[in-house]
Motif scaffolding. Structure first.
Motif, PDB file in Angstrom:
ATOM      1  N   SER A  91    -100.163  -9.381  15.913  1.00  0.00           N
ATOM      2  CA  SER A  91     -99.881  -8.275  14.989  1.00  0.00           C
ATOM      3  C   SER A  91     -98.780  -7.366  15.533  1.00  0.00           C
ATOM      4  O   SER A  91     -97.875  -6.968  14.803  1.00  0.00           O
ATOM      5  N   VAL A  92     -98.861  -7.050  16.807  1.00  0.00           N
ATOM      6  CA  VAL A  92     -97.853  -6.187  17.416  1.00  0.00           C
ATOM      7  C   VAL A  92     -96.497  -6.878  17.409  1.00  0.00           C
ATOM      8  O   VAL A  92     -95.467  -6.268  17.108  1.00  0.00           O
ATOM      9  N   ALA A  93     -96.478  -8.193  17.721  1.00  0.00           N
ATOM     10  CA  ALA A  93     -95.210  -8.932  17.715  1.00  0.00           C
ATOM     11  C   ALA A  93     -94.621  -8.981  16.309  1.00  0.00           C
ATOM     12  O   ALA A  93     -93.408  -8.822  16.121  1.00  0.00           O
ATOM     13  N   LEU A  94     -95.475  -9.197  15.312  1.00  0.00           N
ATOM     14  CA  LEU A  94     -95.006  -9.212  13.923  1.00  0.00           C
ATOM     15  C   LEU A  94     -94.454  -7.845  13.538  1.00  0.00           C
ATOM     16  O   LEU A  94     -93.372  -7.753  12.925  1.00  0.00           O
ATOM     17  N   PHE A  95     -95.157  -6.798  13.896  1.00  0.00           N
ATOM     18  CA  PHE A  95     -94.688  -5.443  13.599  1.00  0.00           C
ATOM     19  C   PHE A  95     -93.356  -5.172  14.283  1.00  0.00           C
ATOM     20  O   PHE A  95     -92.443  -4.613  13.672  1.00  0.00           O
ATOM     21  N   GLY A  97     -91.134  -7.388  15.169  1.00  0.00           N
ATOM     22  CA  GLY A  97     -90.114  -8.183  14.493  1.00  0.00           C
ATOM     23  C   GLY A  97     -89.650  -7.515  13.209  1.00  0.00           C
ATOM     24  O   GLY A  97     -88.447  -7.442  12.932  1.00  0.00           O
ATOM     25  N   ILE A  98     -90.593  -7.037  12.417  1.00  0.00           N
ATOM     26  CA  ILE A  98     -90.240  -6.363  11.160  1.00  0.00           C
ATOM     27  C   ILE A  98     -89.426  -5.106  11.454  1.00  0.00           C
ATOM     28  O   ILE A  98     -88.413  -4.841  10.797  1.00  0.00           O
ATOM     29  N   MET A  99     -89.839  -4.343  12.460  1.00  0.00           N
ATOM     30  CA  MET A  99     -89.099  -3.134  12.816  1.00  0.00           C
ATOM     31  C   MET A  99     -87.697  -3.485  13.310  1.00  0.00           C
ATOM     32  O   MET A  99     -86.738  -2.777  13.020  1.00  0.00           O
ATOM     33  N   GLY A 100     -87.578  -4.588  14.053  1.00  0.00           N
ATOM     34  CA  GLY A 100     -86.265  -5.023  14.513  1.00  0.00           C
ATOM     35  C   GLY A 100     -85.354  -5.371  13.357  1.00  0.00           C
ATOM     36  O   GLY A 100     -84.175  -4.983  13.330  1.00  0.00           O
ATOM     37  N   VAL A 101     -85.903  -6.104  12.370  1.00  0.00           N
ATOM     38  CA  VAL A 101     -85.110  -6.473  11.196  1.00  0.00           C
ATOM     39  C   VAL A 101     -84.706  -5.219  10.422  1.00  0.00           C
ATOM     40  O   VAL A 101     -83.552  -5.087   9.985  1.00  0.00           O
ATOM     41  N   LEU A 102     -85.635  -4.295  10.256  1.00  0.00           N
ATOM     42  CA  LEU A 102     -85.316  -3.055   9.538  1.00  0.00           C
ATOM     43  C   LEU A 102     -84.256  -2.235  10.275  1.00  0.00           C
ATOM     44  O   LEU A 102     -83.350  -1.685   9.643  1.00  0.00           O
ATOM     45  N   CYS A 103     -84.360  -2.165  11.591  1.00  0.00           N
ATOM     46  CA  CYS A 103     -83.348  -1.433  12.367  1.00  0.00           C
ATOM     47  C   CYS A 103     -81.982  -2.099  12.246  1.00  0.00           C
ATOM     48  O   CYS A 103     -80.969  -1.420  12.083  1.00  0.00           O
ATOM     49  N   PHE A 104     -81.962  -3.434  12.319  1.00  0.00           N
ATOM     50  CA  PHE A 104     -80.696  -4.163  12.178  1.00  0.00           C
ATOM     51  C   PHE A 104     -80.098  -3.899  10.800  1.00  0.00           C
ATOM     52  O   PHE A 104     -78.902  -3.636  10.672  1.00  0.00           O
ATOM     53  N   HIS A 105     -80.947  -3.950   9.759  1.00  0.00           N
ATOM     54  CA  HIS A 105     -80.463  -3.709   8.393  1.00  0.00           C
ATOM     55  C   HIS A 105     -79.953  -2.272   8.256  1.00  0.00           C
ATOM     56  O   HIS A 105     -78.919  -2.029   7.629  1.00  0.00           O
ATOM     57  N   TYR A 106     -80.655  -1.310   8.850  1.00  0.00           N
ATOM     58  CA  TYR A 106     -80.231   0.091   8.791  1.00  0.00           C
ATOM     59  C   TYR A 106     -78.877   0.273   9.478  1.00  0.00           C
ATOM     60  O   TYR A 106     -77.992   0.954   8.949  1.00  0.00           O
ATOM     61  N   ILE A 107     -78.719  -0.330  10.645  1.00  0.00           N
ATOM     62  CA  ILE A 107     -77.449  -0.210  11.370  1.00  0.00           C
ATOM     63  C   ILE A 107     -76.330  -0.862  10.574  1.00  0.00           C
ATOM     64  O   ILE A 107     -75.209  -0.337  10.504  1.00  0.00           O
ATOM     65  N   GLN A 108     -76.622  -1.995   9.952  1.00  0.00           N
ATOM     66  CA  GLN A 108     -75.613  -2.674   9.134  1.00  0.00           C
ATOM     67  C   GLN A 108     -75.196  -1.791   7.952  1.00  0.00           C
ATOM     68  O   GLN A 108     -74.001  -1.646   7.669  1.00  0.00           O
ATOM     69  N   LEU A 109     -76.147  -1.192   7.266  1.00  0.00           N
ATOM     70  CA  LEU A 109     -75.828  -0.301   6.151  1.00  0.00           C
ATOM     71  C   LEU A 109     -75.057   0.925   6.626  1.00  0.00           C
ATOM     72  O   LEU A 109     -74.108   1.365   5.963  1.00  0.00           O
ATOM     73  N   GLN A 110     -75.454   1.464   7.767  1.00  0.00           N
ATOM     74  CA  GLN A 110     -74.766   2.640   8.299  1.00  0.00           C
ATOM     75  C   GLN A 110     -73.316   2.298   8.636  1.00  0.00           C
ATOM     76  O   GLN A 110     -72.413   3.103   8.397  1.00  0.00           O
ATOM     77  N   THR A 111     -73.089   1.098   9.163  1.00  0.00           N
ATOM     78  CA  THR A 111     -71.729   0.662   9.475  1.00  0.00           C
ATOM     79  C   THR A 111     -70.901   0.533   8.199  1.00  0.00           C
ATOM     80  O   THR A 111     -69.742   0.944   8.152  1.00  0.00           O
TER      81      THR A 111
END
Length: 188
Positions: A91-95, A97-111
């Protein structure tokens, strides 16, 4: 008194591993458990059993079986905890992973937003430069359309003069108010 002291220090060494009872050394800084808070096991002793600590073979075998059963139950509990721990880790690893994807998407949008803001600023600067050029051209056109300046340039620089009376021919056309360039001019 010596018997109480020996009983107080007696314990099983090496944690959950069953070993013979030895005299445990007293550790400094270790809190003692309040004996009244721990429920006591009721052991039914046979009248033949002595208090000095000697047991018959059957009693020793029964005690060992009880300990083995307790050890097996403890192992089962540990296995259940392991599966629960696996679920928790998953569960922690899945969480994560999801947070990593969301952070990557946020950084991409911010760029993307920053890139577009930079482009907008560049276009605004280009618009300002073009407005300045347009204003300069508009001023040049306005200056060029000044009749007095046109007259001065035409007469002084280019040597032009007004036409005389005999050079201008006027005529009236009957059909339309417009003059077409490709028509012949009538002779008098």
């Amino acid at each position: 008194m010596a018997r109480k002291l020996a009983k107080r220090h007696a314990g099983y060494i090496a944690g959950s591993v069953v070993t013979k009872e030895e005299l445990a050394p007293r550790r400094k800084g270790v809190k003692r458990i309040n004996q009244s808070a721990v429920p006591k096991k009721t052991v039914v002793r046979k009248p033949s059993q002595k208090r000095s600590g000697t047991f018959t073979r059957e009693e020793r075998a029964r005690i060992l079986r009880e300990r083995e059963i307790g050890h097996e139950l403890q192992q089962e509990r540990l296995q259940n905890k392991t599966s629960a721990n696996f679920f928790l880790v998953f569960s922690v690893a899945l969480f994560m992973g999801i947070m990593g994807v969301l952070c990557f998407h946020y950084i991409q949008l911010q760029t993307k937003v920053n890139t577009r803001m930079h482009r907008i600023e560049q276009k605004k600067k280009e618009i300002e430069v073009l407005k300045q050029k347009n204003d300069a051209l508009q001023n040049a056109i306005s200056a060029a359309l000044d009749p007095e300046k046109i007259f001065t340039i035409a007469t002084e620089e280019l040597g032009m003069v007004y036409p005389g009376d005999h050079q201008v021919i006027e005529y009236k056309k009957q059909e339309s108010e417009y003059v077409r360039q490709y028509e012949n001019i009538p002779k008098h």
